[in-house]
Design a protein around this motif. Structure first.
Motif, PDB file in Angstrom:
ATOM      1  N   PRO A 118      50.557  49.086  30.221  1.00  0.00           N
ATOM      2  CA  PRO A 118      51.220  48.252  31.036  1.00  0.00           C
ATOM      3  C   PRO A 118      50.080  47.359  32.129  1.00  0.00           C
ATOM      4  CG  PRO A 118      52.714  49.904  31.160  1.00  0.00           C
ATOM      5  CD  PRO A 118      51.485  50.176  30.245  1.00  0.00           C
ATOM      6  N   LEU A 119      49.363  48.376  32.393  1.00  0.00           N
ATOM      7  CA  LEU A 119      48.148  47.694  33.458  1.00  0.00           C
ATOM      8  C   LEU A 119      47.047  47.011  32.775  1.00  0.00           C
ATOM      9  CD1 LEU A 119      47.776  51.030  35.461  1.00  0.00           C
ATOM     10  CD2 LEU A 119      48.929  48.906  36.242  1.00  0.00           C
ATOM     11  N   LYS A 120      46.710  47.353  31.364  1.00  0.00           N
ATOM     12  CA  LYS A 120      46.039  46.881  30.454  1.00  0.00           C
ATOM     13  C   LYS A 120      46.343  45.496  30.256  1.00  0.00           C
ATOM     14  CE  LYS A 120      43.863  46.964  26.020  1.00  0.00           C
ATOM     15  NZ  LYS A 120      43.891  45.394  25.987  1.00  0.00           N
ATOM     16  N   HIS A 121      47.837  45.222  29.929  1.00  0.00           N
ATOM     17  CA  HIS A 121      48.324  44.091  29.611  1.00  0.00           C
ATOM     18  C   HIS A 121      48.450  42.928  30.783  1.00  0.00           C
ATOM     19  CE1 HIS A 121      50.608  45.839  26.007  1.00  0.00           C
ATOM     20  NE2 HIS A 121      49.342  45.792  25.691  1.00  0.00           N
ATOM     21  N   GLU A 122      48.582  43.688  31.964  1.00  0.00           N
ATOM     22  CA  GLU A 122      48.461  42.882  33.171  1.00  0.00           C
ATOM     23  C   GLU A 122      47.256  42.341  33.466  1.00  0.00           C
ATOM     24  OE1 GLU A 122      48.814  43.558  37.978  1.00  0.00           O
ATOM     25  OE2 GLU A 122      49.706  45.009  36.839  1.00  0.00           O
ATOM     26  N   PHE A 123      46.036  43.115  33.136  1.00  0.00           N
ATOM     27  CA  PHE A 123      44.748  42.653  33.467  1.00  0.00           C
ATOM     28  C   PHE A 123      44.378  41.635  32.405  1.00  0.00           C
ATOM     29  CE2 PHE A 123      40.243  43.024  32.232  1.00  0.00           C
ATOM     30  CZ  PHE A 123      39.714  42.534  33.236  1.00  0.00           C
ATOM     31  N   ASP A 124      44.688  42.035  31.354  1.00  0.00           N
ATOM     32  CA  ASP A 124      44.137  41.070  29.978  1.00  0.00           C
ATOM     33  C   ASP A 124      44.967  39.523  30.625  1.00  0.00           C
ATOM     34  OD1 ASP A 124      42.742  43.065  28.784  1.00  0.00           O
ATOM     35  OD2 ASP A 124      44.620  43.362  27.063  1.00  0.00           O
ATOM     36  N   ALA A 125      46.401  39.792  30.723  1.00  0.00           N
ATOM     37  CA  ALA A 125      47.122  38.050  31.021  1.00  0.00           C
ATOM     38  C   ALA A 125      46.307  37.577  31.980  1.00  0.00           C
ATOM     39  CB  ALA A 125      48.452  38.486  31.249  1.00  0.00           C
ATOM     40  N   CYS A 126      45.845  38.399  33.137  1.00  0.00           N
ATOM     41  CA  CYS A 126      44.998  37.777  34.456  1.00  0.00           C
ATOM     42  C   CYS A 126      43.954  37.254  33.967  1.00  0.00           C
ATOM     43  CB  CYS A 126      45.168  38.823  35.581  1.00  0.00           C
ATOM     44  SG  CYS A 126      44.284  38.144  37.114  1.00  0.00           S
ATOM     45  N   PHE A 127      43.070  37.851  33.114  1.00  0.00           N
ATOM     46  CA  PHE A 127      41.568  37.480  32.750  1.00  0.00           C
ATOM     47  C   PHE A 127      42.007  36.438  31.908  1.00  0.00           C
ATOM     48  CE2 PHE A 127      38.110  37.574  29.997  1.00  0.00           C
ATOM     49  CZ  PHE A 127      36.954  37.528  30.927  1.00  0.00           C
ATOM     50  N   THR A 128      42.630  36.301  30.884  1.00  0.00           N
ATOM     51  CA  THR A 128      42.970  35.067  29.938  1.00  0.00           C
ATOM     52  C   THR A 128      43.169  33.897  31.025  1.00  0.00           C
ATOM     53  OG1 THR A 128      43.289  36.638  28.231  1.00  0.00           O
ATOM     54  CG2 THR A 128      43.947  34.346  27.952  1.00  0.00           C
ATOM     55  N   ARG A 129      44.183  33.826  31.613  1.00  0.00           N
ATOM     56  CA  ARG A 129      44.540  32.846  32.654  1.00  0.00           C
ATOM     57  C   ARG A 129      43.509  32.348  33.525  1.00  0.00           C
ATOM     58  NH1 ARG A 129      48.696  34.982  34.221  1.00  0.00           N
ATOM     59  NH2 ARG A 129      47.685  35.914  36.297  1.00  0.00           N
ATOM     60  N   TRP A 130      42.874  33.365  34.169  1.00  0.00           N
ATOM     61  CA  TRP A 130      41.717  32.843  34.821  1.00  0.00           C
ATOM     62  C   TRP A 130      40.554  32.308  34.058  1.00  0.00           C
ATOM     63  CZ3 TRP A 130      36.595  35.292  34.781  1.00  0.00           C
ATOM     64  CH2 TRP A 130      35.753  34.790  35.619  1.00  0.00           C
ATOM     65  N   TYR A 131      40.339  32.962  33.018  1.00  0.00           N
ATOM     66  CA  TYR A 131      39.187  32.269  32.048  1.00  0.00           C
ATOM     67  C   TYR A 131      39.173  30.915  31.761  1.00  0.00           C
ATOM     68  CZ  TYR A 131      35.394  32.108  28.947  1.00  0.00           C
ATOM     69  OH  TYR A 131      34.110  31.895  28.014  1.00  0.00           O
ATOM     70  N   SER A 132      40.567  30.797  31.229  1.00  0.00           N
ATOM     71  CA  SER A 132      40.944  29.529  30.465  1.00  0.00           C
ATOM     72  C   SER A 132      41.113  28.259  31.661  1.00  0.00           C
ATOM     73  CB  SER A 132      42.013  29.687  29.630  1.00  0.00           C
ATOM     74  OG  SER A 132      42.939  29.798  30.184  1.00  0.00           O
ATOM     75  N   GLU A 133      41.671  28.827  32.312  1.00  0.00           N
ATOM     76  CA  GLU A 133      42.254  27.634  33.776  1.00  0.00           C
ATOM     77  C   GLU A 133      41.198  27.637  34.890  1.00  0.00           C
ATOM     78  OE1 GLU A 133      46.186  28.906  34.941  1.00  0.00           O
ATOM     79  OE2 GLU A 133      46.874  28.942  32.875  1.00  0.00           O
ATOM     80  N   LYS A 134      40.415  28.432  35.088  1.00  0.00           N
ATOM     81  CA  LYS A 134      39.642  28.571  36.381  1.00  0.00           C
ATOM     82  C   LYS A 134      38.149  28.575  35.973  1.00  0.00           C
ATOM     83  CE  LYS A 134      43.029  28.935  39.245  1.00  0.00           C
ATOM     84  NZ  LYS A 134      43.189  29.510  40.643  1.00  0.00           N
ATOM     85  N   PHE A 135      37.695  29.407  35.345  1.00  0.00           N
ATOM     86  CA  PHE A 135      36.279  29.722  35.043  1.00  0.00           C
ATOM     87  C   PHE A 135      35.663  28.769  34.293  1.00  0.00           C
ATOM     88  CE2 PHE A 135      32.779  31.610  32.561  1.00  0.00           C
ATOM     89  CZ  PHE A 135      31.722  32.012  33.414  1.00  0.00           C
ATOM     90  N   LEU A 136      36.297  28.242  33.103  1.00  0.00           N
ATOM     91  CA  LEU A 136      35.830  27.393  32.245  1.00  0.00           C
ATOM     92  C   LEU A 136      35.709  25.890  33.153  1.00  0.00           C
ATOM     93  CD1 LEU A 136      37.344  28.038  28.848  1.00  0.00           C
ATOM     94  CD2 LEU A 136      35.045  28.546  29.745  1.00  0.00           C
ATOM     95  N   GLN A 137      36.231  25.839  34.347  1.00  0.00           N
ATOM     96  CA  GLN A 137      36.317  24.462  35.019  1.00  0.00           C
ATOM     97  C   GLN A 137      35.307  24.967  36.339  1.00  0.00           C
ATOM     98  OE1 GLN A 137      38.021  22.027  33.987  1.00  0.00           O
ATOM     99  NE2 GLN A 137      38.906  23.639  32.290  1.00  0.00           N
ATOM    100  N   GLY A 138      34.725  25.832  36.245  1.00  0.00           N
ATOM    101  CA  GLY A 138      33.709  26.132  37.298  1.00  0.00           C
ATOM    102  C   GLY A 138      34.149  26.750  38.370  1.00  0.00           C
ATOM    103  N   ASP A 139      35.351  27.298  38.563  1.00  0.00           N
ATOM    104  CA  ASP A 139      35.960  28.201  39.665  1.00  0.00           C
ATOM    105  C   ASP A 139      35.483  29.782  39.184  1.00  0.00           C
ATOM    106  OD1 ASP A 139      37.011  29.663  41.421  1.00  0.00           O
ATOM    107  OD2 ASP A 139      38.799  28.770  41.448  1.00  0.00           O
ATOM    108  N   LYS A 140      34.597  30.451  39.960  1.00  0.00           N
ATOM    109  CA  LYS A 140      34.051  31.845  39.516  1.00  0.00           C
ATOM    110  C   LYS A 140      34.786  32.765  40.604  1.00  0.00           C
ATOM    111  CE  LYS A 140      30.051  30.464  37.322  1.00  0.00           C
ATOM    112  NZ  LYS A 140      30.406  28.991  36.927  1.00  0.00           N
TER     113      LYS A 140
END
Length: 85
Positions: free
Chosen positions: A10-32
């Motif tokens: 469950p902790l892995k799934h929580e982190f994976d979901a957070c990372f995927t969301r952050w990467y696609s919605e923030k990081f690729l837009q320049g927010d690090k």
């Protein structure tokens, strides 16, 4: 994908979901800004305990003998890789 230990999944799934969301919605837009640090720390803590319980920390320490390995035990025991010859 499941984690190495079912209690960490469950902790892995929580982190994976957070990372995927952050990467696609923030990081690729320049927010690090690291928004998933807490989720990662919880998952990493669980992984460390599971690896130690399964007797795998020594093997990982020997395979990854770099200083500051992410899988070093909290008590400083990295599986014997530091200073062993």
């Amino acid at each position: 994908m499941e984690s190495i230990d079912s209690k960490c999944t469950p902790l892995k799934h929580e982190f994976d979901a957070c990372f995927t969301r952050w990467y696609s919605e923030k990081f690729l837009q320049g927010d690090k800004t690291n928004e998933c640090e807490e989720a990662f720390k919880k998952y990493q803590t669980c992984l460390r305990a599971a690896l130690k319980e399964k007797g795998l920390t020594k093997m990982i320490g020997e395979a990854r003998p770099t200083v500051g390995s992410a899988f070093a035990d909290d008590d400083g025991d990295d599986g014997g890789s530091k200073g062993s010859k």
